[in-house]
Motif scaffolding. Structure first.
Motif, PDB file in Angstrom:
ATOM      1  N   LEU A 182       0.830  -1.206   0.000  1.00 31.39           N
ATOM      2  CA  LEU A 182       0.000   0.000   0.000  1.00 31.39           C
ATOM      3  C   LEU A 182       0.863   1.253   0.000  1.00 31.39           C
ATOM      4  N   GLU A 183       1.941   1.228   0.788  1.00 27.55           N
ATOM      5  CA  GLU A 183       2.819   2.390   0.861  1.00 27.55           C
ATOM      6  C   GLU A 183       3.521   2.635  -0.468  1.00 27.55           C
ATOM      7  N   LEU A 184       3.788   1.567  -1.205  1.00 24.06           N
ATOM      8  CA  LEU A 184       4.440   1.720  -2.508  1.00 24.06           C
ATOM      9  C   LEU A 184       3.455   2.130  -3.595  1.00 24.06           C
ATOM     10  N   GLU A 234      -2.444   9.636  -1.458  1.00 20.96           N
ATOM     11  CA  GLU A 234      -2.472  10.777  -0.545  1.00 20.96           C
ATOM     12  C   GLU A 234      -3.590  11.733  -0.932  1.00 20.96           C
ATOM     13  N   LEU A 235      -3.715  11.982  -2.239  1.00 16.89           N
ATOM     14  CA  LEU A 235      -4.734  12.918  -2.700  1.00 16.89           C
ATOM     15  C   LEU A 235      -6.133  12.366  -2.446  1.00 16.89           C
ATOM     16  N   GLU A 236      -6.323  11.073  -2.695  1.00 14.23           N
ATOM     17  CA  GLU A 236      -7.634  10.456  -2.443  1.00 14.23           C
ATOM     18  C   GLU A 236      -7.974  10.500  -0.953  1.00 14.23           C
ATOM     19  N   LEU A 237      -6.961  10.331  -0.108  1.00 13.82           N
ATOM     20  CA  LEU A 237      -7.191  10.358   1.339  1.00 13.82           C
ATOM     21  C   LEU A 237      -7.603  11.748   1.810  1.00 13.82           C
ATOM     22  N   ILE A 238      -6.865  12.780   1.413  1.00 19.70           N
ATOM     23  CA  ILE A 238      -7.206  14.133   1.862  1.00 19.70           C
ATOM     24  C   ILE A 238      -8.542  14.581   1.253  1.00 19.70           C
ATOM     25  N   TYR A 239      -8.827  14.154   0.018  1.00 15.69           N
ATOM     26  CA  TYR A 239     -10.120  14.488  -0.589  1.00 15.69           C
ATOM     27  C   TYR A 239     -11.265  13.853   0.211  1.00 15.69           C
ATOM     28  N   HIS A 240     -11.095  12.613   0.599  1.00 15.33           N
ATOM     29  CA  HIS A 240     -12.134  11.898   1.345  1.00 15.33           C
ATOM     30  C   HIS A 240     -12.383  12.578   2.691  1.00 15.33           C
ATOM     31  N   THR A 250     -12.064   6.076  11.477  1.00 11.43           N
ATOM     32  CA  THR A 250     -11.041   5.174  11.995  1.00 11.43           C
ATOM     33  C   THR A 250     -10.083   4.820  10.862  1.00 11.43           C
ATOM     34  N   ARG A 251      -8.934   4.292  11.220  1.00 13.80           N
ATOM     35  CA  ARG A 251      -7.963   3.881  10.204  1.00 13.80           C
ATOM     36  C   ARG A 251      -8.546   2.794   9.301  1.00 13.80           C
ATOM     37  N   ASP A 252      -9.255   1.850   9.908  1.00 20.30           N
ATOM     38  CA  ASP A 252      -9.840   0.766   9.105  1.00 20.30           C
ATOM     39  C   ASP A 252     -10.901   1.292   8.143  1.00 20.30           C
ATOM     40  N   GLN A 253     -11.687   2.278   8.585  1.00 16.86           N
ATOM     41  CA  GLN A 253     -12.668   2.883   7.680  1.00 16.86           C
ATOM     42  C   GLN A 253     -11.966   3.545   6.488  1.00 16.86           C
ATOM     43  N   LEU A 254     -10.889   4.242   6.764  1.00 14.49           N
ATOM     44  CA  LEU A 254     -10.170   4.935   5.686  1.00 14.49           C
ATOM     45  C   LEU A 254      -9.555   3.938   4.716  1.00 14.49           C
ATOM     46  N   LEU A 255      -8.996   2.847   5.243  1.00 14.69           N
ATOM     47  CA  LEU A 255      -8.437   1.833   4.353  1.00 14.69           C
ATOM     48  C   LEU A 255      -9.520   1.241   3.454  1.00 14.69           C
ATOM     49  N   ASP A 256     -10.671   0.985   4.034  1.00  7.84           N
ATOM     50  CA  ASP A 256     -11.760   0.378   3.267  1.00  7.84           C
ATOM     51  C   ASP A 256     -12.350   1.369   2.262  1.00  7.84           C
ATOM     52  N   GLU A 257     -12.528   2.630   2.675  1.00  2.00           N
ATOM     53  CA  GLU A 257     -13.224   3.600   1.832  1.00  2.00           C
ATOM     54  C   GLU A 257     -12.311   4.298   0.832  1.00  2.00           C
ATOM     55  N   VAL A 258     -11.021   4.445   1.162  1.00  5.85           N
ATOM     56  CA  VAL A 258     -10.083   5.116   0.254  1.00  5.85           C
ATOM     57  C   VAL A 258      -9.351   4.113  -0.627  1.00  5.85           C
ATOM     58  N   VAL A 309      -2.063   4.184   6.890  1.00  9.04           N
ATOM     59  CA  VAL A 309      -2.827   5.440   6.998  1.00  9.04           C
ATOM     60  C   VAL A 309      -1.981   6.491   7.699  1.00  9.04           C
ATOM     61  N   ASP A 310      -1.306   6.090   8.781  1.00 11.23           N
ATOM     62  CA  ASP A 310      -0.460   7.034   9.515  1.00 11.23           C
ATOM     63  C   ASP A 310       0.645   7.585   8.619  1.00 11.23           C
ATOM     64  N   VAL A 311       1.218   6.732   7.795  1.00  8.15           N
ATOM     65  CA  VAL A 311       2.280   7.152   6.882  1.00  8.15           C
ATOM     66  C   VAL A 311       1.760   8.213   5.914  1.00  8.15           C
ATOM     67  N   HIS A 312       0.590   7.965   5.336  1.00  7.20           N
ATOM     68  CA  HIS A 312       0.024   8.908   4.372  1.00  7.20           C
ATOM     69  C   HIS A 312      -0.376  10.231   5.038  1.00  7.20           C
ATOM     70  N   VAL A 313      -0.933  10.158   6.253  1.00  6.02           N
ATOM     71  CA  VAL A 313      -1.291  11.380   6.976  1.00  6.02           C
ATOM     72  C   VAL A 313      -0.037  12.190   7.297  1.00  6.02           C
ATOM     73  N   LYS A 314       1.022  11.505   7.711  1.00  4.23           N
ATOM     74  CA  LYS A 314       2.279  12.197   8.024  1.00  4.23           C
ATOM     75  C   LYS A 314       2.794  12.960   6.799  1.00  4.23           C
ATOM     76  N   ARG A 315       2.747  12.318   5.636  1.00  2.00           N
ATOM     77  CA  ARG A 315       3.225  12.975   4.413  1.00  2.00           C
ATOM     78  C   ARG A 315       2.337  14.154   4.030  1.00  2.00           C
ATOM     79  N   LEU A 316       1.038  14.004   4.220  1.00  2.00           N
ATOM     80  CA  LEU A 316       0.125  15.110   3.928  1.00  2.00           C
ATOM     81  C   LEU A 316       0.376  16.290   4.863  1.00  2.00           C
ATOM     82  N   ARG A 317       0.617  15.996   6.138  1.00  2.00           N
ATOM     83  CA  ARG A 317       0.871  17.077   7.098  1.00  2.00           C
ATOM     84  C   ARG A 317       2.122  17.867   6.723  1.00  2.00           C
ATOM     85  N   GLU A 318       3.120  17.184   6.192  1.00  2.00           N
ATOM     86  CA  GLU A 318       4.330  17.881   5.764  1.00  2.00           C
ATOM     87  C   GLU A 318       4.023  18.891   4.663  1.00  2.00           C
TER      88      GLU A 318
END
Length: 229
Positions: A93-95, A159-165, A175-183, A195-204
């Motif tokens: 997922l991270e890749l 990352e873009l799909e996550l922040i858009y959602h 929840t993290r599981d909701q985001l994994l399922d929905e994004v 999810v934490d990895v993607h949020v960290k990158r978005l925060r940067e």
């Protein structure tokens, strides 16, 4: 009727042939590769709409192939793996992998996954523009573009799909599981660190941009896009 092009990558020629037969029966055009180096070459020549990518490959493994492709392309990738450990899923997922199929699999399941991923990732010119805007922030899911303070910021698709959602549902906690399922769009079991990895990158990218909204951690629960009056 040609409904798309699939690149099948597996060092087991029997698996490649089985997937080829089912894919062609559904109208897809097929190319096959049996090692990682050939996969990268075929990807450049064939320009597939989606890739079925085994992890355990000669010369370059599936992780390396995925990394190489993601440097230049958002082409959907479904990983084929005999390993079911959560670590594999997190790394994939991270890749930038879009889905997983664990061996042994039913070919009909693989075809269903292909169709589901293509539905999620194929954009029609007639589709309604999907965009949300806040102070100094614009997220356009139709063009896969994020602007911060009027400037386009390079943002990988997930990352873009996550922040858009999150931004499309302001002040709602996920929840993290909701985001994994929905994004990410498929059932996910195990470690949700991705999810934490993607949020960290978005925060940067978003830290300190505006005092009117915030990508916020809700401790013990998950995340929300918080708007402030």
């Amino acid at each position: 009727m040609n409904v798309g092009k699939i690149l099948i990558v597996d060092d087991d020629r029997n698996i490649c042939e089985l997937l080829r037969l089912y894919s062609e029966n559904d109208g897809y055009t097929i190319a096959m590769a049996y090692d990682g180096e050939e996969a990268i070459q075929k990807f450049s020549e064939f320009h597939p709409d989606i890739i079925l990518l085994d992890i355990m490959l000669p010369k370059k493994d599936g992780w390396e192939v995925c990394r190489e492709i993601r440097k230049t392309s958002d082409c959907p990738i479904i990983m084929l793996t005999a390993k079911g450990e959560s670590f594999d899923k997190v790394l994939g997922l991270e890749l930038g992998a879009d889905d997983y199929v664990v061996k042994p699999f039913e070919p009909k399941e693989v075809m269903a996954r292909i169709k589901a991923v293509l539905r999620r990732t194929t954009k029609s010119p007639d589709d309604e523009v999907k965009q949300v805007s806040y102070d100094k922030l614009s997220i356009n899911l139709t063009n896969y573009e994020m602007k911060v303070d009027g400037k386009v910021v390079n943002t990988p698709p997930k990352e873009l799909e996550l922040i858009y959602h999150l931004a499309s549902n302001p002040n709602r906690v996920f929840t993290r599981d909701q985001l994994l399922d929905e994004v990410w769009g498929f059932d996910y079991y195990g470690d949700s660190r991705t999810v934490d990895v993607h949020v960290k990158r978005l925060r940067e990218k978003l830290e300190g941009v505006s005092d009117k909204w915030e990508l916020k951690t809700v401790w013990g629960v998950g995340y929300k896009f918080e708007t402030k009056d």
